[in-house]
Design an enzyme around this catalytic site. Structure first.
Site, PDB file in Angstrom:
ATOM      1  N   SER A 192      63.496  10.955  76.136  1.00 45.27           N
ATOM      2  CA  SER A 192      64.387  10.542  74.773  1.00 45.27           C
ATOM      3  C   SER A 192      63.185  10.468  74.192  1.00 45.27           C
ATOM      4  O   SER A 192      61.652   9.933  74.715  1.00 45.27           O
ATOM      5  CB  SER A 192      65.468   9.132  75.284  1.00 45.27           C
TER       6      SER A 192
ATOM      7  N   GLY B 183      74.236  15.461  86.499  1.00 43.35           N
ATOM      8  CA  GLY B 183      74.873  15.195  84.992  1.00 43.35           C
ATOM      9  C   GLY B 183      75.435  16.735  84.597  1.00 43.35           C
ATOM     10  O   GLY B 183      75.111  16.435  83.177  1.00 43.35           O
TER      11      GLY B 183
ATOM     12  N   TYR C 124      65.968   1.434  78.635  1.00 49.68           N
ATOM     13  CA  TYR C 124      66.222   3.155  78.300  1.00 49.68           C
ATOM     14  C   TYR C 124      64.990   3.004  78.310  1.00 49.68           C
ATOM     15  O   TYR C 124      64.599   4.382  78.455  1.00 49.68           O
ATOM     16  CB  TYR C 124      67.482   2.747  77.417  1.00 49.68           C
TER      17      TYR C 124
ATOM     18  N   ALA D 219      61.773   1.522  78.182  1.00 50.84           N
ATOM     19  CA  ALA D 219      61.176   1.825  79.592  1.00 50.84           C
ATOM     20  C   ALA D 219      61.266   2.839  80.432  1.00 50.84           C
ATOM     21  O   ALA D 219      60.504   3.735  81.059  1.00 50.84           O
ATOM     22  CB  ALA D 219      61.512   0.021  80.427  1.00 50.84           C
TER      23      ALA D 219
ATOM     24  N   LYS E  51      63.033   5.057  79.867  1.00 54.84           N
ATOM     25  CA  LYS E  51      62.809   6.878  79.323  1.00 54.84           C
ATOM     26  C   LYS E  51      60.952   7.381  79.526  1.00 54.84           C
ATOM     27  O   LYS E  51      60.362   8.246  79.566  1.00 54.84           O
ATOM     28  CB  LYS E  51      63.535   7.042  78.059  1.00 54.84           C
TER      29      LYS E  51
ATOM     30  N   ASP F 186      75.610  10.143  93.310  1.00 54.33           N
ATOM     31  CA  ASP F 186      74.715   9.134  92.657  1.00 54.33           C
ATOM     32  C   ASP F 186      73.492   9.386  92.283  1.00 54.33           C
ATOM     33  O   ASP F 186      72.569   9.334  93.935  1.00 54.33           O
ATOM     34  CB  ASP F 186      75.235   7.296  93.281  1.00 54.33           C
ATOM     35  N   VAL F 187      72.522   9.747  91.908  1.00 51.61           N
ATOM     36  CA  VAL F 187      71.211   9.634  92.058  1.00 51.61           C
ATOM     37  C   VAL F 187      70.159   8.449  92.282  1.00 51.61           C
ATOM     38  O   VAL F 187      69.045   8.979  92.911  1.00 51.61           O
ATOM     39  CB  VAL F 187      70.669  10.605  90.535  1.00 51.61           C
TER      40      VAL F 187
HETATM   41  P1  NAP Z   1      76.589  11.164  78.599  1.00 50.30           P
HETATM   42  O1  NAP Z   1      77.141  12.576  78.140  1.00 50.30           O
HETATM   43  O2  NAP Z   1      76.637   9.650  78.603  1.00 50.30           O
HETATM   44  O3  NAP Z   1      76.449  11.833  80.371  1.00 50.30           O
HETATM   45  C1  NAP Z   1      75.562  11.366  80.881  1.00 50.30           C
HETATM   46  C2  NAP Z   1      75.390  11.957  82.685  1.00 50.30           C
HETATM   47  O4  NAP Z   1      74.745  11.493  83.432  1.00 50.30           O
HETATM   48  C3  NAP Z   1      77.164  12.018  83.125  1.00 50.30           C
HETATM   49  O5  NAP Z   1      77.121  12.890  83.242  1.00 50.30           O
HETATM   50  C4  NAP Z   1      77.013  10.900  84.078  1.00 50.30           C
HETATM   51  O6  NAP Z   1      78.284  11.638  85.270  1.00 50.30           O
HETATM   52  C5  NAP Z   1      75.605  11.381  84.442  1.00 50.30           C
HETATM   53  N1  NAP Z   1      75.634  10.251  85.309  1.00 50.30           N
HETATM   54  C6  NAP Z   1      75.248   9.248  84.880  1.00 50.30           C
HETATM   55  N2  NAP Z   1      75.384   8.032  86.202  1.00 50.30           N
HETATM   56  C7  NAP Z   1      75.174   8.513  86.724  1.00 50.30           C
HETATM   57  C8  NAP Z   1      74.351   8.613  88.103  1.00 50.30           C
HETATM   58  N3  NAP Z   1      74.175   7.100  89.348  1.00 50.30           N
HETATM   59  N4  NAP Z   1      74.322   9.291  89.197  1.00 50.30           N
HETATM   60  C9  NAP Z   1      74.320  10.588  88.557  1.00 50.30           C
HETATM   61  N5  NAP Z   1      74.981  11.339  87.543  1.00 50.30           N
HETATM   62  C10 NAP Z   1      75.108   9.702  86.591  1.00 50.30           C
HETATM   63  O7  NAP Z   1      74.937  11.380  78.064  1.00 50.30           O
HETATM   64  P2  NAP Z   1      74.416  12.787  77.291  1.00 50.30           P
HETATM   65  O8  NAP Z   1      74.077  12.476  76.272  1.00 50.30           O
HETATM   66  O9  NAP Z   1      74.479  13.970  77.655  1.00 50.30           O
HETATM   67  O10 NAP Z   1      72.776  12.207  78.085  1.00 50.30           O
HETATM   68  C11 NAP Z   1      72.533  13.366  79.258  1.00 50.30           C
HETATM   69  C12 NAP Z   1      70.872  12.892  78.547  1.00 50.30           C
HETATM   70  O11 NAP Z   1      70.494  12.760  77.606  1.00 50.30           O
HETATM   71  C13 NAP Z   1      70.737  11.104  79.457  1.00 50.30           C
HETATM   72  O12 NAP Z   1      69.917  11.133  80.561  1.00 50.30           O
HETATM   73  C14 NAP Z   1      70.142  10.980  78.122  1.00 50.30           C
HETATM   74  O13 NAP Z   1      69.369   9.225  78.293  1.00 50.30           O
HETATM   75  C15 NAP Z   1      69.595  12.085  77.321  1.00 50.30           C
HETATM   76  N6  NAP Z   1      69.637  11.138  75.856  1.00 50.30           N
HETATM   77  C16 NAP Z   1      70.599  11.596  75.054  1.00 50.30           C
HETATM   78  C17 NAP Z   1      69.820  11.390  74.050  1.00 50.30           C
HETATM   79  C18 NAP Z   1      72.236  11.384  72.920  1.00 50.30           C
HETATM   80  O14 NAP Z   1      71.571  10.991  71.824  1.00 50.30           O
HETATM   81  N7  NAP Z   1      72.861  11.499  73.198  1.00 50.30           N
HETATM   82  C19 NAP Z   1      69.345  11.178  73.085  1.00 50.30           C
HETATM   83  C20 NAP Z   1      68.176  11.295  74.232  1.00 50.30           C
HETATM   84  C21 NAP Z   1      68.063  11.401  75.435  1.00 50.30           C
HETATM   85  P3  NAP Z   1      79.905  11.666  85.039  1.00 50.30           P
HETATM   86  O15 NAP Z   1      80.199  12.910  84.015  1.00 50.30           O
HETATM   87  O16 NAP Z   1      80.704  11.095  86.297  1.00 50.30           O
HETATM   88  O17 NAP Z   1      79.705  10.151  84.324  1.00 50.30           O
END
Ligand code: NAP
Length: 243
Positions: A140, A12, A153, A155, A157, A61-62
């Protein structure tokens, strides 16, 4: 912290937090394999913006083990060692437990947790041969606290945190470390659908009274991936403004 010519995988890694992690590693001289799953346009735009011969994009897809295996086989054709894996891919499908569908549960667990397992399993098989590696999961704060509407989510994380504790003990002798970064509320598309009232309420709960940005998460990831973190494994670093 130099990562000159180290081979880094960021799942991602073409938007949101992952894109900041990719950029930060590239800035420190790494070769980065950034993966994505669906959003080809965003990935291509990102690739053009970065314009670096050290950035490689891969679409898969991971949650599908065979797709992860094909990816590792592909990079091993050109790169003999993988130094760093960042398991950053993740999704949210919030709903109250009483009304949560099977798909909302399974898809979140499959991508966030099984995806981390698939990629980590394949990475350690490769890292063990070289007796070096760094695995960092973007878990998270939700995995530690549990917010309402996020049983799936939270669970997934918390599962990453628990999995890293086991895996870190399995591979420690081979100089492979496994850690988690626990972001709080970070401004990305993942949280862009939140109701403004909820954003206000979440912000008020953060001691620093603001959401974080993706670069603040990337800094923590680079530290855990660096030589400076060589005696840190099986643990988590919160990047949450004190949440
Ligand atoms: P995001 O902007 O929605 O990006 C998610 C990424 O995951 C995208 O690159 C997406 O690829 C990829 N992805 C989704 N489904 C996938 C799959 N089946 N196989 C491979 N890749 C996949 O999210 P983000 O906010 O940057 O979050 C990144 C990480 O941080 C996540 O694990 C999230 O749970 C964690 N996190 C985020 C926050 C927050 O507040 N933002 C807080 C805590 C933790 P595509 O571009 O192709 O869709």
């Amino acid at each position: 912290m130099s990562f000159e010519n180290q081979v880094v995988i960021v799942t991602g890694g073409t938007r949101g937090i992952g894109a900041s992690i990719t950029k930060s590693f590239l800035d420190q001289g790494a070769i980065v394999h950034a993966t994505y799953a669906n959003n080809t346009k965003k990935a291509e735009d990102f690739y053009q913006d970065i314009n670096s011969d050290k950035l490689f994009l891969h679409k898969f897809d991971v949650s599908k083990f065979d797709e992860c295996e094909n990816f590792f086989n592909e990079i091993h054709k050109s790169f003999e060692q993988i130094h760093v894996l960042v398991n950053n891919s993740g999704i949210r499908k919030d709903n109250l437990t009483a009304t949560m569908t099977d798909d909302e549960w399974s898809s979140v667990l499959d991508i966030n947790l099984k995806g981390t397992f698939n990629m980590s399993k394949l990475a350690v098989l490769s890292m063990m041969k070289k007796r070096y590696g760094r695995i960092i999961n973007i878990s998270s704060i939700g995995g530690a606290l549990g917010l309402p509407g996020q049983a799936n989510y939270a669970a997934s994380k918390a599962g990453q945190i628990a999995m890293s504790k086991s895996l870190s003990k399995e591979v420690a002798k081979r100089k492979i470390t496994v850690n988690n970064v626990l972001p709080g509320f970070i401004e990305t598309e993942l949280v862009s659908d939140l109701d403004p009232e909820l954003v206000k309420s979440y912000t008020s709960q953060v001691p620093m009274k603001r959401f974080g940005n993706a670069n603040e998460v990337a800094h923590a990831v680079l530290f855990l991936a660096s030589e400076n973190a060589s005696y840190i494994t099986g643990t988590s670093l919160e990047v949450s403004g004190g949440l």
